[in-house]
Design a protein around this motif. Structure first.
Motif, PDB file in Angstrom:
ATOM      1  N   MET A   1      13.514 179.997 -26.257  1.00  0.00           N
ATOM      2  CA  MET A   1      14.955 180.044 -26.125  1.00  0.00           C
ATOM      3  C   MET A   1      15.555 179.051 -27.126  1.00  0.00           C
ATOM      4  O   MET A   1      14.903 178.119 -27.545  1.00  0.00           O
ATOM      5  CB  MET A   1      15.377 179.678 -24.709  1.00  0.00           C
ATOM      6  N   SER A   2      16.823 179.305 -27.417  1.00  0.00           N
ATOM      7  CA  SER A   2      17.459 178.460 -28.425  1.00  0.00           C
ATOM      8  C   SER A   2      18.978 178.595 -28.376  1.00  0.00           C
ATOM      9  O   SER A   2      19.517 179.453 -27.685  1.00  0.00           O
ATOM     10  CB  SER A   2      16.956 178.853 -29.816  1.00  0.00           C
ATOM     11  N   TRP A   3      19.621 177.724 -29.125  1.00  0.00           N
ATOM     12  CA  TRP A   3      21.066 177.806 -29.325  1.00  0.00           C
ATOM     13  C   TRP A   3      21.319 178.361 -30.716  1.00  0.00           C
ATOM     14  O   TRP A   3      20.630 178.008 -31.673  1.00  0.00           O
ATOM     15  CB  TRP A   3      21.722 176.418 -29.306  1.00  0.00           C
ATOM     16  N   TRP A   4      22.319 179.204 -30.851  1.00  0.00           N
ATOM     17  CA  TRP A   4      22.843 179.582 -32.157  1.00  0.00           C
ATOM     18  C   TRP A   4      24.087 178.744 -32.352  1.00  0.00           C
ATOM     19  O   TRP A   4      25.022 178.802 -31.545  1.00  0.00           O
ATOM     20  CB  TRP A   4      23.179 181.072 -32.210  1.00  0.00           C
ATOM     21  N   VAL A   5      24.103 177.936 -33.385  1.00  0.00           N
ATOM     22  CA  VAL A   5      25.196 177.002 -33.642  1.00  0.00           C
ATOM     23  C   VAL A   5      25.828 177.357 -34.987  1.00  0.00           C
ATOM     24  O   VAL A   5      25.128 177.498 -35.990  1.00  0.00           O
ATOM     25  CB  VAL A   5      24.682 175.544 -33.685  1.00  0.00           C
ATOM     26  N   SER A   6      27.151 177.481 -34.984  1.00  0.00           N
ATOM     27  CA  SER A   6      27.842 177.743 -36.246  1.00  0.00           C
ATOM     28  C   SER A   6      29.103 176.892 -36.321  1.00  0.00           C
ATOM     29  O   SER A   6      29.686 176.525 -35.301  1.00  0.00           O
ATOM     30  CB  SER A   6      28.195 179.225 -36.395  1.00  0.00           C
ATOM     31  N   LEU A   7      29.495 176.581 -37.543  1.00  0.00           N
ATOM     32  CA  LEU A   7      30.758 175.900 -37.809  1.00  0.00           C
ATOM     33  C   LEU A   7      31.611 176.912 -38.555  1.00  0.00           C
ATOM     34  O   LEU A   7      31.247 177.357 -39.653  1.00  0.00           O
ATOM     35  CB  LEU A   7      30.536 174.631 -38.632  1.00  0.00           C
ATOM     36  N   ASN A   8      32.714 177.306 -37.932  1.00  0.00           N
ATOM     37  CA  ASN A   8      33.492 178.441 -38.396  1.00  0.00           C
ATOM     38  C   ASN A   8      34.864 178.056 -38.941  1.00  0.00           C
ATOM     39  O   ASN A   8      35.453 177.061 -38.520  1.00  0.00           O
ATOM     40  CB  ASN A   8      33.671 179.434 -37.247  1.00  0.00           C
ATOM     41  N   GLY A   9      35.349 178.914 -39.819  1.00  0.00           N
ATOM     42  CA  GLY A   9      36.683 178.774 -40.367  1.00  0.00           C
ATOM     43  C   GLY A   9      37.704 179.446 -39.465  1.00  0.00           C
ATOM     44  O   GLY A   9      37.374 179.961 -38.392  1.00  0.00           O
ATOM     45  N   PRO A  10      38.965 179.487 -39.910  1.00  0.00           N
ATOM     46  CA  PRO A  10      40.032 180.091 -39.103  1.00  0.00           C
ATOM     47  C   PRO A  10      39.803 181.570 -38.789  1.00  0.00           C
ATOM     48  O   PRO A  10      40.298 182.077 -37.789  1.00  0.00           O
ATOM     49  CB  PRO A  10      41.285 179.926 -39.964  1.00  0.00           C
ATOM     50  N   ASP A  11      39.038 182.255 -39.628  1.00  0.00           N
ATOM     51  CA  ASP A  11      38.748 183.674 -39.402  1.00  0.00           C
ATOM     52  C   ASP A  11      37.603 183.888 -38.412  1.00  0.00           C
ATOM     53  O   ASP A  11      37.241 185.013 -38.095  1.00  0.00           O
ATOM     54  CB  ASP A  11      38.422 184.368 -40.725  1.00  0.00           C
ATOM     55  N   GLY A  12      37.000 182.790 -37.910  1.00  0.00           N
ATOM     56  CA  GLY A  12      35.901 182.877 -36.955  1.00  0.00           C
ATOM     57  C   GLY A  12      34.541 183.094 -37.584  1.00  0.00           C
ATOM     58  O   GLY A  12      33.543 183.183 -36.885  1.00  0.00           O
ATOM     59  N   GLU A  13      34.494 183.162 -38.909  1.00  0.00           N
ATOM     60  CA  GLU A  13      33.238 183.367 -39.622  1.00  0.00           C
ATOM     61  C   GLU A  13      32.642 182.019 -40.049  1.00  0.00           C
ATOM     62  O   GLU A  13      33.390 181.081 -40.330  1.00  0.00           O
ATOM     63  CB  GLU A  13      33.454 184.240 -40.852  1.00  0.00           C
ATOM     64  N   PRO A  14      31.311 181.922 -40.124  1.00  0.00           N
ATOM     65  CA  PRO A  14      30.683 180.671 -40.557  1.00  0.00           C
ATOM     66  C   PRO A  14      31.158 180.253 -41.948  1.00  0.00           C
ATOM     67  O   PRO A  14      31.317 181.087 -42.840  1.00  0.00           O
ATOM     68  CB  PRO A  14      29.186 181.004 -40.577  1.00  0.00           C
ATOM     69  N   LEU A  15      31.400 178.965 -42.094  1.00  0.00           N
ATOM     70  CA  LEU A  15      31.838 178.394 -43.372  1.00  0.00           C
ATOM     71  C   LEU A  15      30.676 178.318 -44.357  1.00  0.00           C
ATOM     72  O   LEU A  15      29.509 178.341 -43.954  1.00  0.00           O
ATOM     73  CB  LEU A  15      32.418 176.997 -43.129  1.00  0.00           C
ATOM     74  N   GLN A  16      31.001 178.213 -45.614  1.00  0.00           N
ATOM     75  CA  GLN A  16      29.988 178.053 -46.660  1.00  0.00           C
ATOM     76  C   GLN A  16      29.590 176.580 -46.760  1.00  0.00           C
ATOM     77  O   GLN A  16      30.452 175.697 -46.757  1.00  0.00           O
ATOM     78  CB  GLN A  16      30.525 178.544 -48.005  1.00  0.00           C
ATOM     79  N   VAL A  17      28.295 176.341 -46.832  1.00  0.00           N
ATOM     80  CA  VAL A  17      27.747 174.983 -46.882  1.00  0.00           C
ATOM     81  C   VAL A  17      26.659 174.923 -47.953  1.00  0.00           C
ATOM     82  O   VAL A  17      26.287 175.942 -48.531  1.00  0.00           O
ATOM     83  CB  VAL A  17      27.165 174.556 -45.512  1.00  0.00           C
ATOM     84  N   ASP A  18      26.146 173.724 -48.168  1.00  0.00           N
ATOM     85  CA  ASP A  18      25.030 173.569 -49.093  1.00  0.00           C
ATOM     86  C   ASP A  18      23.830 174.367 -48.586  1.00  0.00           C
ATOM     87  O   ASP A  18      23.583 174.437 -47.379  1.00  0.00           O
ATOM     88  CB  ASP A  18      24.647 172.092 -49.240  1.00  0.00           C
ATOM     89  N   HIS A  19      23.094 174.935 -49.495  1.00  0.00           N
ATOM     90  CA  HIS A  19      21.934 175.767 -49.177  1.00  0.00           C
ATOM     91  C   HIS A  19      20.930 174.986 -48.325  1.00  0.00           C
ATOM     92  O   HIS A  19      20.661 173.813 -48.585  1.00  0.00           O
ATOM     93  CB  HIS A  19      21.286 176.229 -50.484  1.00  0.00           C
ATOM     94  N   PHE A  20      20.385 175.637 -47.287  1.00  0.00           N
ATOM     95  CA  PHE A  20      19.395 175.006 -46.407  1.00  0.00           C
ATOM     96  C   PHE A  20      18.409 176.058 -45.939  1.00  0.00           C
ATOM     97  O   PHE A  20      18.664 177.257 -46.043  1.00  0.00           O
ATOM     98  CB  PHE A  20      20.079 174.340 -45.199  1.00  0.00           C
ATOM     99  N   SER A  21      17.271 175.596 -45.403  1.00  0.00           N
ATOM    100  CA  SER A  21      16.275 176.559 -44.924  1.00  0.00           C
ATOM    101  C   SER A  21      15.609 176.148 -43.615  1.00  0.00           C
ATOM    102  O   SER A  21      14.655 176.788 -43.197  1.00  0.00           O
ATOM    103  CB  SER A  21      15.200 176.795 -45.990  1.00  0.00           C
TER     104      SER A  21
END
Length: 113
Positions: A1-21
């Protein structure tokens, strides 16, 4: 089990961030969207560090910066090669990723599911 965590903009979509893996599941080659899967295995470590990821939903990145900074002070240790292993070092990697995003987009809104 896990959490899905996102940081979203005003449109509710995830914001662009530095590339990660890192994360419990990830796109082959990494991602640049502020959306990550964090294993529940770290739950007890987060609680001991005084943080509850579920409670981030609806908060702005700026609000969570001091919470993440304080929690990270309590998570010492090297990360383990096994992502799923509940170690302070592994839990810290997840929180450092969230802190990086919060600093990059303090106006963003967290969503945890």
């Amino acid at each position: 089990m896990s959490w899905w965590v996102s940081l979203n903009g005003p449109d509710g979509e995830p914001l662009q961030v530095d590339h990660f893996s890192e994360g419990g599941t990830f796109t082959l080659g990494g991602s640049s969207e502020a959306h990550v899967n964090i294993t529940y295995n770290y739950s007890s470590l987060f609680i001991k560090a005084g943080i509850c990821i579920r409670e981030f939903t609806g908060l702005n990145g700026s609000h969570t910066i001091p919470l993440l900074e304080e929690a990270l002070k309590k998570l010492d240790g090297e990360p383990d090669e096994d992502y799923w292993r509940a170690t302070p070092g592994n839990a810290a990697i997840a929180l450092r990723r969230l802190l990086l995003w919060a600093r990059q987009h303090p106006e963003g809104t967290w969503r945890v599911s």
